[in-house]
Motif scaffolding. Structure first.
Motif, short mmCIF file in Angstrom:
data_model
loop_
_atom_site.label_atom_id
_atom_site.label_comp_id
_atom_site.label_asym_id
_atom_site.label_seq_id
_atom_site.Cartn_x
_atom_site.Cartn_y
_atom_site.Cartn_z
N HIS A 43 0.85 -1.21 0.00
CA HIS A 43 0.00 0.00 0.00
C HIS A 43 0.88 1.25 0.00
CE1 HIS A 43 -3.79 -2.20 1.23
NE2 HIS A 43 -2.87 -3.09 1.61
N GLN A 64 0.77 3.79 3.06
CA GLN A 64 0.86 3.23 4.41
C GLN A 64 2.26 3.14 4.98
OE1 GLN A 64 -1.40 -0.41 4.83
NE2 GLN A 64 -3.22 0.45 3.86
N ARG A 110 -11.10 -2.79 -2.34
CA ARG A 110 -10.32 -2.85 -1.10
C ARG A 110 -10.52 -4.19 -0.41
NH1 ARG A 110 -8.22 1.46 2.21
NH2 ARG A 110 -6.66 0.24 3.24
N GLU A 159 -8.47 -12.65 5.72
CA GLU A 159 -7.23 -12.30 6.41
C GLU A 159 -7.35 -12.55 7.91
OE1 GLU A 159 -6.26 -8.20 5.72
OE2 GLU A 159 -4.49 -8.20 7.02
N ASP A 169 2.91 -6.30 2.13
CA ASP A 169 1.70 -5.70 2.71
C ASP A 169 2.01 -4.55 3.68
OD1 ASP A 169 -1.05 -5.28 3.01
OD2 ASP A 169 -1.16 -6.62 4.76
N1 GUN Z 1 -8.08 -5.25 4.46
C1 GUN Z 1 -8.69 -4.16 3.96
N2 GUN Z 1 -7.85 -3.12 3.85
C2 GUN Z 1 -6.66 -3.57 4.27
C3 GUN Z 1 -5.37 -2.95 4.40
O1 GUN Z 1 -5.14 -1.78 4.09
N3 GUN Z 1 -4.37 -3.75 4.88
C4 GUN Z 1 -4.58 -5.04 5.22
N4 GUN Z 1 -3.56 -5.76 5.67
N5 GUN Z 1 -5.78 -5.63 5.13
C5 GUN Z 1 -6.79 -4.90 4.66
#
Ligand code: GUN
Ligand code: ZN
Length: 449
Positions: free
Chosen positions: A74, A77, A199, A230, A317
């Motif tokens: 990202h 970030q 996203r 995740e 990430d």
């Molecule tokens: N899931 C939705 N947005 C994000 C993000 O910016 N980072 C991560 N690791 N998971 C996400």
């Protein structure tokens, strides 16, 4: 023509999981010459010195690799890295969304994109699949900065039309217009490719997911990137938001978002049906070990995905991840697999599988193996030169290595950006690791030249 003398390492094929020898897959050419033509492409690899008319750079005793490919990162970030105390959903609300709001300002987006891409280069990464922000200008800024550096970038404006704060939501009509315009101006321009960038399921309505799927159907050369499965609270939430869907992944499948050019980050909490769907569609998982450990998301089972016929690449990430370094990322990947393996070597990640996934494997998964990921004639000369060791501690470890895998595995586990001597993109040095300490200014000028 220019020639670089070093220890060349790349891959001719996919190494077998757990095989530390990997004959036929690993190509280690000690003290060889890499020839680069004036168009920035690899023109040859040879043991003999080139003729006297060829300009030479002597990197004897250094390791030369294809540039790393980070398949999920990202751009806004960097400043979110190392944010204390939360798991995914609170981390997004407390740290990440506030940081991304600032990118509505084109100046912030331009400056931030330049800083981000220079940071990738300073970690030996020459190609990446990137999430900017919901703002159209954030994608413009990223593509423009990548074009200025000649880098291979896959990216797109982030789609999010719900469950995000003011200043970070789009709507279906405007988002579609922005995507179409960005695709026209950037997709296939130089080394930029457009990715329809959802996203994640919670921040898009069904109407927006359908629009994203229609964009993919209309142009099969587009990429698609998103997050999936995740974190367990996230998976539960998606179940509530999409009660009709068989699984989290099925939300994307139903919208037509799974195809050969889809990159899904994480994929920790998937089942056998999901893995079969990934195999059938050719969509890949971007394994993000440092992020998964930092946010406490879970342990991604790489061999299970391989056994199901799925494709896996590796990604930092950042800002969930704690480093842009692909070596650190791979070292964390080894530890995650080690935690999963109850009985020994079945889950042990070799240096070969790891480095292949970060170079040729990622290139193949992205359909870009003709351009990046290996040191073959005709590929773009995107490469990096590294010290084998940089401190008394890893120098001693290198000295004791008994075979090639041990040497490269110790390097992968102990090395990071401090070992980088230079990053070349299309045959041009874009980061000079020798100058970084003495003169950050010189590197700035080199990048912007
Ligand atoms: N899931 C939705 N947005 C994000 C993000 O910016 N980072 C991560 N690791 N998971 C996400
Ligand atoms: Zn991410």
């Amino acid at each position: 023509m220019k020639a670089y003398r070093a220890d060349l390492l790349d891959f001719a094929a996919d190494p077998v999981w757990g095989d530390t020898v990997a004959d036929g897959a690993v190509r280690f050419r000690e003290d060889h010459w890499l020839l680069v033509d004036n168009a920035g492409r690899i023109a040859g690899v040879q043991a003999e010195a080139p003729g006297p008319d060829v300009e030479r750079e002597d990197w004897r005793g250094h390791l030369l690799l294809p540039g790393f490919i980070d398949t999920h990162v990202h751009s806004p970030q960097i400043g979110v890295m190392a944010s204390y105390g939360t798991a995914l959903l609170d981390w997004l609300n407390n740290y990440t969304f506030p940081a991304e709001r600032a990118w509505a300002d084109p100046e912030v987006a331009a400056h931030g994109s330049a800083h981000f891409l220079d940071a990738l280069l300073a970690h030996g990464t020459t190609a990446a699949a990137v999430f900017p922000t919901v703002h159209k200008g954030s994608a413009d800024a990223l593509f423009a900065a990548a074009a200025g550096r000649g880098m291979r970038i896959v990216a797109g404006k982030v789609l999010m039309d719900r469950h995000a704060p003011d200043g970070l939501r789009d709507d279906v009509v405007q988002a579609e217009r922005d995507c179409v315009d960005l695709i026209q101006r950037w997709h296939g321009q130089g080394r930029n490719s457009y990715a329809v960038t959802v996203r994640f399921a919670p921040t898009s309505t069904e109407a927006q997911l359908a629009m994203a799927g229609a964009l993919c159907r209309a142009d099969p050369t587009l990429y698609m990137q998103t997050h999936v499965a995740e974190n367990r609270d996230e998976v539960r939430w998606v179940g509530e938001l999409f009660p009709e869907a068989r699984s989290y992944l099925d939300v994307y499948a139903s919208a037509g978002l799974l195809h050969r050019r889809s990159i899904l980050a994480h994929g920790i909490w998937l089942d056998d049906n999901d893995r079969a769907a990934l195999r059938e569609t050719g969509a890949q998982i971007a394994f993000c070990p440092s992020s998964n450990l930092f946010l406490g998301s879970g342990l991604f089972d790489w061999p299970a995905m391989l056994a199901a016929g799925g494709t896996v690449s590796v990604a930092s990430d950042v800002g969930g991840g704690t480093s842009l370094s692909m070596q650190r990322t791979l070292a964390d990947g080894y530890k995650v697999q080690a935690l999963l393996g109850e009985s020994g070597a079945g889950h042990k990640l070799t240096a070969w599988t790891a480095l292949h996934a970060a170079t040729r494997g990622a290139a193949e998964a992205l359909g870009l193996a003709h351009e990046i990921g290996s040191l073959e004639v005709g590929r773009m000369a995107d490469f990096t030169v590294w010290r084998w060791s940089a401190t008394p501690v890893d120098t001693e470890r290198q000295r004791l290595a008994r075979d090639l895998h041990e040497k490269v595995f110790a390097w992968m586990t102990l090395a990071d950006e401090r070992h980088l001597r230079g990053t070349w993109v299309a045959g041009r040095m874009r980061h000079d690791g020798r100058q970084e300490a003495a003169s950050p200014q010189a590197n700035q000028e080199r990048r912007e030249a």
